[in-house]
Scaffold this motif. Structure first.
Motif, short mmCIF file in Angstrom:
data_model
loop_
_atom_site.label_atom_id
_atom_site.label_comp_id
_atom_site.label_asym_id
_atom_site.label_seq_id
_atom_site.Cartn_x
_atom_site.Cartn_y
_atom_site.Cartn_z
N GLU A 40 20.65 27.48 -7.73
CA GLU A 40 20.03 28.08 -6.50
C GLU A 40 20.69 29.25 -6.12
O GLU A 40 20.97 30.10 -6.85
CB GLU A 40 21.11 27.28 -5.04
N LEU A 41 20.26 30.44 -5.56
CA LEU A 41 20.49 31.75 -5.14
C LEU A 41 22.00 31.97 -4.99
O LEU A 41 22.67 33.09 -5.45
CB LEU A 41 19.40 32.71 -4.20
N PRO A 42 22.68 30.96 -3.80
CA PRO A 42 24.17 31.55 -3.98
C PRO A 42 24.77 30.97 -4.89
O PRO A 42 26.16 31.99 -5.05
CB PRO A 42 24.72 30.17 -2.62
N LYS A 43 24.52 30.29 -5.98
CA LYS A 43 25.31 30.65 -6.75
C LYS A 43 25.07 31.37 -7.90
O LYS A 43 26.08 31.96 -8.80
CB LYS A 43 25.01 28.02 -8.13
N LEU A 44 24.02 32.34 -7.77
CA LEU A 44 23.58 33.28 -8.96
C LEU A 44 24.76 34.07 -8.51
O LEU A 44 24.73 35.49 -8.85
CB LEU A 44 22.48 33.71 -8.80
N THR A 45 24.44 34.75 -6.97
CA THR A 45 24.84 35.87 -6.28
C THR A 45 26.21 35.92 -7.05
O THR A 45 26.80 36.61 -7.50
CB THR A 45 25.36 35.25 -4.66
N ALA A 46 27.03 34.36 -6.47
CA ALA A 46 28.60 34.16 -6.77
C ALA A 46 28.43 34.73 -8.52
O ALA A 46 29.84 35.48 -8.40
CB ALA A 46 29.04 32.71 -6.73
N LEU A 47 27.95 34.58 -8.70
CA LEU A 47 27.90 35.05 -10.65
C LEU A 47 28.17 36.25 -11.28
O LEU A 47 28.67 37.21 -11.80
CB LEU A 47 27.39 33.96 -11.55
N VAL A 48 26.74 36.86 -10.27
CA VAL A 48 26.24 38.43 -10.43
C VAL A 48 27.90 38.91 -9.89
O VAL A 48 28.41 40.19 -10.36
CB VAL A 48 25.32 38.63 -10.28
N GLN A 49 28.66 38.48 -8.67
CA GLN A 49 29.37 39.59 -7.96
C GLN A 49 30.63 39.22 -8.58
O GLN A 49 31.87 40.06 -8.78
CB GLN A 49 29.79 38.92 -6.77
N SER A 50 30.96 37.86 -9.23
CA SER A 50 32.72 38.08 -10.18
C SER A 50 32.30 38.27 -11.84
O SER A 50 33.15 39.55 -11.88
CB SER A 50 32.19 36.84 -10.51
N LEU A 51 30.98 38.77 -12.32
CA LEU A 51 30.59 39.90 -13.36
C LEU A 51 31.06 41.87 -12.61
O LEU A 51 30.94 42.52 -12.96
CB LEU A 51 29.68 39.94 -14.23
#
Length: 248
Positions: free
Chosen positions: A11-22
């Motif tokens: 889901e987009l929220p999970k992917l958003t958190a991942l790319v932000q953490s990187l």
């Protein structure tokens, strides 16, 4: 993705958190690095590349040959942990890169797209299946272009662009039609997508992330080709159970 379908796009929220953490933003040039073990390993890096592109990143590369090639070239490495500042990037999904099951149902019915199965021939021909797939076989009307055709033999080094053009010319790719790449869980398929979209510059290529695992699990029994007989299916299931049970 979840255990029942490892290829499903999170889901987009999970992917958003991942790319932000990187620390990623549209201004970042992200280079995806695999171990370089083999062509399947390249598929994992191509899937990461595709996911980042789907999220709106444009400056993307894959390190050809992965860390293995880097090491063999005698280039510098270190083991220091890297810390990055989180970004506030808010990605939006680029649906032009994504084929959904619902869209494919219509494509299969109309026969108006080139459906490319990236798996080895044994999967395409229904002789074996992924553990999470309900039944062996392929999409109705699909053609087979094995993902490892794009590499120097026995390596994870993608061939030069001029050689890739020759491979494409001898394949069932039709640049004039919309093309959907799929496999079991959207990783081998990412290699074919990468070859067609990013190396050859084809504009109408999508990746079906859920691939045959999602398709075969549909309770409505979606149209498939090369499905083995019921007896053969039972033998395949028994063989898979035995391999899983006695390998522990």
């Amino acid at each position: 993705g979840p255990a029942h379908n490892p290829g499903e796009l999170p889901e987009l929220p999970k992917l958003t958190a991942l790319v932000q953490s990187l620390g990623l933003t549209p201004a970042t040039h992200a280079v995806v690095v695999s171990s370089g073990a083999d062509a399947t390993d390249f598929g994992a890096s191509a899937r990461v590349y595709w996911t980042l592109k789907v999220l709106g990143l444009k400056e993307l590369s894959v390190l050809n040959g992965g860390l293995k090639a880097w090491s063999e070239a005698g280039l510098t490495q270190n083991t220091d942990a890297v810390k990055v500042a989180a970004s506030n990037f808010q990605p939006k999904l680029d649906h032009s890169q994504i084929a959904t099951k619902e869209e494919l149902i219509q494509r299969v019915k109309a026969g108006d797209a080139t459906l490319i199965d990236a798996r080895p021939a044994a999967f395409f021909n229904g002789e074996t299946k992924a553990p999470a797939a309900k039944v062996a076989g392929t999409l109705d009307g699909a053609v087979n272009l094995q993902h490892d055709k794009w590499f120097a033999p026995g390596s994870s080094t993608f061939v030069p662009a001029d050689q890739a053009k020759k491979i494409a010319a001898a394949s069932p790719i039709d640049p004039a039609k919309e093309t959907v790449s799929f496999c079991n869980t959207g990783h081998w398929a990412a290699t074919n997508w990468f070859a067609m979209s990013e190396v050859l510059g084809q504009k109408n290529v999508k990746l079906y992330a859920g691939s045959m695992v999602e398709w075969s699990q549909d309770p409505n029994g979606l149209p498939m080709a090369n499905v083995p007989s019921r007896t053969t299916q039972l033998l395949q299931d028994a063989k898979a159970w035995g391999a899983k049970t006695f390998s522990k």
